[in-house]
Scaffold this active site. Structure first.
Site, PDB file in Angstrom:
ATOM      1  N   THR A 554     -34.099  -8.038 -39.603  1.00  0.00           N
ATOM      2  CA  THR A 554     -33.852  -6.925 -40.512  1.00  0.00           C
ATOM      3  C   THR A 554     -32.905  -7.401 -41.617  1.00  0.00           C
ATOM      4  O   THR A 554     -32.466  -8.545 -41.612  1.00  0.00           O
ATOM      5  CB  THR A 554     -33.156  -5.760 -39.782  1.00  0.00           C
ATOM      6  OG1 THR A 554     -31.801  -6.141 -39.519  1.00  0.00           O
ATOM      7  CG2 THR A 554     -33.845  -5.419 -38.477  1.00  0.00           C
ATOM      8  N   VAL A 608     -30.526 -19.534 -45.767  1.00  0.00           N
ATOM      9  CA  VAL A 608     -30.540 -20.332 -46.992  1.00  0.00           C
ATOM     10  C   VAL A 608     -31.865 -21.085 -47.058  1.00  0.00           C
ATOM     11  O   VAL A 608     -32.175 -21.859 -46.152  1.00  0.00           O
ATOM     12  CB  VAL A 608     -29.376 -21.352 -47.004  1.00  0.00           C
ATOM     13  CG1 VAL A 608     -29.364 -22.132 -48.316  1.00  0.00           C
ATOM     14  CG2 VAL A 608     -28.042 -20.667 -46.780  1.00  0.00           C
ATOM     15  N   GLY A 663     -43.199  -9.216 -53.495  1.00  0.00           N
ATOM     16  CA  GLY A 663     -42.337  -9.393 -52.323  1.00  0.00           C
ATOM     17  C   GLY A 663     -41.325 -10.521 -52.451  1.00  0.00           C
ATOM     18  O   GLY A 663     -40.785 -10.991 -51.451  1.00  0.00           O
ATOM     19  N   GLU A 666     -35.426  -8.758 -52.840  1.00  0.00           N
ATOM     20  CA  GLU A 666     -34.940  -7.854 -51.787  1.00  0.00           C
ATOM     21  C   GLU A 666     -35.435  -6.456 -52.169  1.00  0.00           C
ATOM     22  O   GLU A 666     -35.769  -6.207 -53.337  1.00  0.00           O
ATOM     23  CB  GLU A 666     -33.401  -7.837 -51.793  1.00  0.00           C
ATOM     24  CG  GLU A 666     -32.741  -9.173 -51.510  1.00  0.00           C
ATOM     25  CD  GLU A 666     -32.547  -9.436 -50.026  1.00  0.00           C
ATOM     26  OE1 GLU A 666     -32.338  -8.489 -49.259  1.00  0.00           O
ATOM     27  OE2 GLU A 666     -32.634 -10.615 -49.633  1.00  0.00           O
ATOM     28  N   ASP A 677     -27.246 -12.326 -53.946  1.00  0.00           N
ATOM     29  CA  ASP A 677     -27.971 -13.042 -52.899  1.00  0.00           C
ATOM     30  C   ASP A 677     -27.651 -14.539 -52.942  1.00  0.00           C
ATOM     31  O   ASP A 677     -27.439 -15.176 -51.915  1.00  0.00           O
ATOM     32  CB  ASP A 677     -29.470 -12.786 -53.095  1.00  0.00           C
ATOM     33  CG  ASP A 677     -30.275 -13.378 -51.968  1.00  0.00           C
ATOM     34  OD1 ASP A 677     -30.058 -12.962 -50.817  1.00  0.00           O
ATOM     35  OD2 ASP A 677     -31.102 -14.278 -52.234  1.00  0.00           O
ATOM     36  N   LYS A 681     -25.617 -17.115 -50.302  1.00  0.00           N
ATOM     37  CA  LYS A 681     -26.173 -18.380 -49.803  1.00  0.00           C
ATOM     38  C   LYS A 681     -25.217 -19.550 -50.028  1.00  0.00           C
ATOM     39  O   LYS A 681     -25.005 -20.363 -49.121  1.00  0.00           O
ATOM     40  CB  LYS A 681     -27.520 -18.657 -50.472  1.00  0.00           C
ATOM     41  CG  LYS A 681     -28.620 -17.721 -49.966  1.00  0.00           C
ATOM     42  CD  LYS A 681     -29.881 -17.862 -50.789  1.00  0.00           C
ATOM     43  CE  LYS A 681     -30.986 -16.987 -50.235  1.00  0.00           C
ATOM     44  NZ  LYS A 681     -32.079 -16.816 -51.185  1.00  0.00           N
TER      45      LYS A 681
END
Ligand code: ADP
Ligand code: ASP
Ligand code: MG
Length: 814
Positions: A554, A608, A663, A666, A677, A681
């Protein structure tokens, strides 16, 4: 002469008794003694009826009724009508006496051990009578002999001690004069020397058979039961347990002493001196070879031959400073227990001179504690010794094998297996013969302990991994598909047996202890219970499986908060959710530390670069002593897609929309577009490189206008992109004019991290990065000028799922 014994299940009903008949029909003309148990479950019913009657609970009549029905209907089914009435009237009159005895207990409200033995003996007395009548009616050459007339004991009701001198003489005399080929005898029952009825202890029919076999020098004793021999562990608890073909008397004795119920512990004693072989055979599968218990077995070079366990154990310990150097304390302690007739199952190795600790049956412990406290009353009152400490509800697990003494490291292997699976060991004992090592554990850990020990010692390194998967969307469903497809390969090539026991999405959750069908998991989930993160966790804890792995697919912050609880229960965590590892440094560190402490890996390779082996490579560099100096990377599949697609023939708005639709972003695209994001990472990379960093320490040169970043819905966000189209076009044009491409770059150097949009010139490693690819450059002490480069698809459900898969395999090899 042979002696055969048929246990409760083997004679539980007419169908099974017919199986016994065909086994007897297949014997050659040798003389045989056949000892039978009560019909399966009848002994328990009789004991229950006695207890209820003595508590003056009329419910006991229900148990009597059930006992009556079972015996009467067996006669009706087994014995031909013409000879039925005699059998029926005999059994009915016996049942009447039984009823009167129980009535007596009911009226007085008391059950003496003597009366209890009398009542419980009806199980064997009735079964042996009915079986002998049946076999005779089927034309077999059968005699009935009441074993009470042969076996003589003392008056220790419930578990009487045999007088072998008289018993052996009785048996010899009877069998030398008896002419019938088959003699049927009730197991379990005997008479004391003054004529009272006694019994030989629960499971005692095995013992009856052994006593007769030894007395008549039988060629073999066959124990016919409901399993195909003595197994490497109780087959009801360990599915992978295998039948042991040969085993020595001593090994069998140890296994049964520690709970392998298939053989009643005292059974071997009378046999041992005579070296009569014992075969354990399955009434329901008579062709199976079963187990042969004999003097010398080679054990096929195996050290550990079996694992057994005995439940309902308590530890009783006596300790105190006054015990040091004072002789006679142990003697008084053990004498006290012996006087009270309490048997000691295990004596643990004392960690110091001032404590004694023994394992005894739960049912004896209160009496034992009281007696020991009384014995040491003076020492306790003067505070030299503390009152006994009692710990109940424990279980002993024992490894058994004749050759264990000549092998080092077995106990280490045993304890590390238990430790790895978070099984807390309360006490340890090793027999002086070094034929067993036993550990006392909590009863709720038994199944896990047995299965993990079995895996370690018997399953040629096949390791079972039990998965609990939360999140079965894009990534999760691909992951389940990959597991399904690779199941055979994993088993055959990597010796991993991967089972998914639980799955959950945000609406539903489902569990299947035998493994959720990966072909049909959608249906299983649909029919499951409402999803509940806490209930999911509670269920995993209560299932208490070894090698459990929680897989988080998730992007949920709440779920990431649960990792520490999983790890604390030695449940490994594999996640593609970045939130935990990029949250507060203290939580990241805590998770890493818990993973170490509880031997449960915490792996997040997909945080990552999706499936690219970036963190794993980093780990290996560091493990080999290298030091990370600088990291340069393009880590956002979505931003890379956006800047590879965006030019003066498109609009920024349309390209971002397209990225979202395909897709690559996020669910909330600002997480990607703002660089958050990528910050997460590079933060994770820096932390994994050994640097203590928080997200606020990272510099972010945002390229999006403030207004777009602060929108509160996706619609508003996309609207604002339209408004600033000219700015985006300018970014593109400036780069194109200098022959550069735009890339969103993350950098870590000198302990500092930053992220931002950069113009990348031709010839640079980043210039030709396609589609949604990621690239990482590690500059280290060893890779000084030419970095170690990892490059490839850095987003997408399939590659992310394969990264999770790789983490699972890593845990399998752990
Ligand atoms: P019976 O009624 O035939 O005497 P028991 O129930 O006393 O049978 O003993 C057989 C049972 O022993 C098996 O069904 C099995 O559950 C249990 N058992 C425990 N440990 C072992 C083991 N190591 N090997 C085989 N059976 C075992
Ligand atoms: N019927 C007795 C019991 O259940 C003895 C036996 O079956 O071995 O314990
Ligand atoms: Mg038995």
């Amino acid at each position: 002469m042979k002696v055969l014994k048929f246990g409760g299940t083997s004679v539980a009903n007419p169908e099974n008794i017919n199986k016994v008949k065909s086994i007897l029909n297949n014997q050659n003309n040798n003389k045989i003694a056949v000892v039978v148990s009560a019909f399966g479950g009848v002994t328990d019913l009789l004991l229950k009826a006695s207890r209820l009657a003595s508590e003056q609970d009329v419910g006991y009549t229900k148990s009597i009724k059930e006992i009556e029905d079972r015996h009467i209907s067996a006669i009706r089914e087994l014995i031909p009508v013409k000879s039925q009435s005699a059998a029926l009237s005999k059994v009915k009159s016996e049942l009447n006496i039984l009823e009167t005895l129980l009535e007596g207990a009911f009226l007085i409200g008391e059950l003496t051990p003597k009366l209890s033995d009398k009542i419980v003996s009806y199980g064997e007395l009735l079964s042996s009578f009915i079986i002998s009548e049946f076999l005779r009616s089927e034309g077999l050459d059968v005699a009935f002999k009441d074993s009470r007339e042969l076996i003589k004991t003392d008056n220790n009701f419930g578990r009487a001690n045999v007088d072998f001198k008289i018993t052996n003489a009785n048996c010899k005399e009877f069998f030398s004069s008896n002419k019938n080929q088959i003699t049927i005898l009730p197991g379990f029952v005997a008479y004391s020397k003054n004529g009272d009825l006694t019994t030989l202890g629960r499971g005692g029919s095995d013992y009856t058979a052994a006593i007769i076999a030894a007395a008549v020098d039988a060629e073999i004793l066959e124990i016919w039961t409901d399993v195909s021999g003595m197994y490497t562990a109780n087959p009801k608890l360990v599915k992978q347990a295998k039948c042991v073909a040969n085993i020595s008397y001593q090994e069998a004795m140890e296994l049964s002493h520690f709970g392998a119920k298939v053989l009643y512990p005292p059974t071997i004693q009378p046999i041992l001196g005579k070296e009569i072989p014992i075969a354990i055979k399955n009434t329901f599968d008579p062709e199976k070879p079963g187990t042969l218990i004999a003097k010398n077995t080679n054990g096929n070079g195996k050290t550990v031959r079996g694992i057994s366990h005995v439940g309902n154990i308590s530890l009783l310990s006596l300790e105190g400073p006054g015990m040091i150097g004072i002789p006679g304390i142990s003697k008084r302690f053990f004498e006290t227990l012996s006087v009270k007739n309490i048997s000691i199952v295990l004596i643990t190795q004392a960690s110091s001179e001032h404590s004694i600790c023994v394992g005894i049956a739960d049912e004896d412990v209160d009496l034992a504690a009281e007696a020991v406290n009384e014995t040491f009353e003076f020492e306790i009152s003067t505070k030299k010794i503390k009152p006994v400490i009692v710990e109940k509800d424990l279980t002993i697990v024992a490894l058994v094998g004749d050759n264990m003494k000549s092998h080092q490291g077995l106990s280490g292997k045993m304890f590390s297996t238990l430790g790895k699976n978070n099984v807390n060991i309360r006490a340890i004992a090793q027999g002086a013969s070094e034929r067993n090592i036993s550990a006392v554990i909590k009863k709720e850990d038994v199944k896990k302990a047995l299965n993990s020990l079995h895996e370690t010692f018997f399953e040629e390194n096949i390791k079972q991994l039990n998965l609990f998967v939360m999140g079965v969307g894009n990534v999760g469903s691909k992951f389940l598909q990959q597991i399904r497809q690779q199941k055979k390969y994993l088993k055959e090539e990597l010796k991993l047996n991967v089972r998914v026991i639980g799955i959950s999405n945000s609406r539903k959750m489902a569990f299947d202890e035998s493994g959720v069908s990966l072909k049909d998991w959608e249906n299983t989930l649909e029919q499951g219970e409402p999803a509940d993160k806490e209930a999911f966790y509670d269920r995993i804890i209560s299932l208490n499986y070894r090698n459990s792995i929680f897989v988080d697919n998730t992007a949920n912050a709440e779920v990431s908060k649960s990792y520490s609880s999983y790890l604390k229960n030695s449940i490994s965590v594999v996640t593609c959710n970045k939130i935990a590892s990029s949250s507060d440094y203290a939580y990241y560190k805590e998770l890493k530390q818990l993973a170490k402490q509880y031997n449960a890996p915490y792996l997040f390779e997909t945080n990552v670069g999706a499936g690219l082996p970036i963190l794993d490579t980093l780990k290996h560099l560091i493990a080999s002593g290298d030091k990370i100096r600088k990291i340069q990377a393009v880590l956002s599949g979505s931003l890379n897609f956006v800047f590879n697609t965006f030019d003066d023939s498109t609009t920024f708005h349309d390209v971002v929309k397209q990225a979202q639709e395909q897709g690559y972003t996020e669910p909330d695209p600002t997480i990607d577009l703002s660089g958050v994001d990528v910050m997460r990472k590079i933060l994770i990379l820096a932390r994994e490189s050994g640097y203590q960093l928080n997200i606020d320490d990272i510099e972010n040169e945002a390229f999006l206008p403030k207004e777009s970043l602060e929108t509160d819905s996706n619609e508003a966000f996309f609207e604002s992109l339209k408004k600033y189209e000219a700015d985006f076009q300018k970014l593109y044009k400036d780069a194109a004019d200098s022959d550069c491409k735009l890339k969103y770059v993350a950098q870590f150097e000198d302990g500092k991290a930053k992220v931002g949009l950069q113009q990348i010139p031709k010839g640079h490693d980043f210039y030709n990065l396609e589609g949604s690819d990621n690239i990482v450059l590690f500059f280290t002490d060893r890779y000084v000028n030419q970095p170690l480069i990892i490059k490839g698809a850095g987003a997408g459900a399939d590659v992310t799922a394969s990264g999770i898969f790789a983490d699972i395999v890593r845990i399998g090899n752990f």
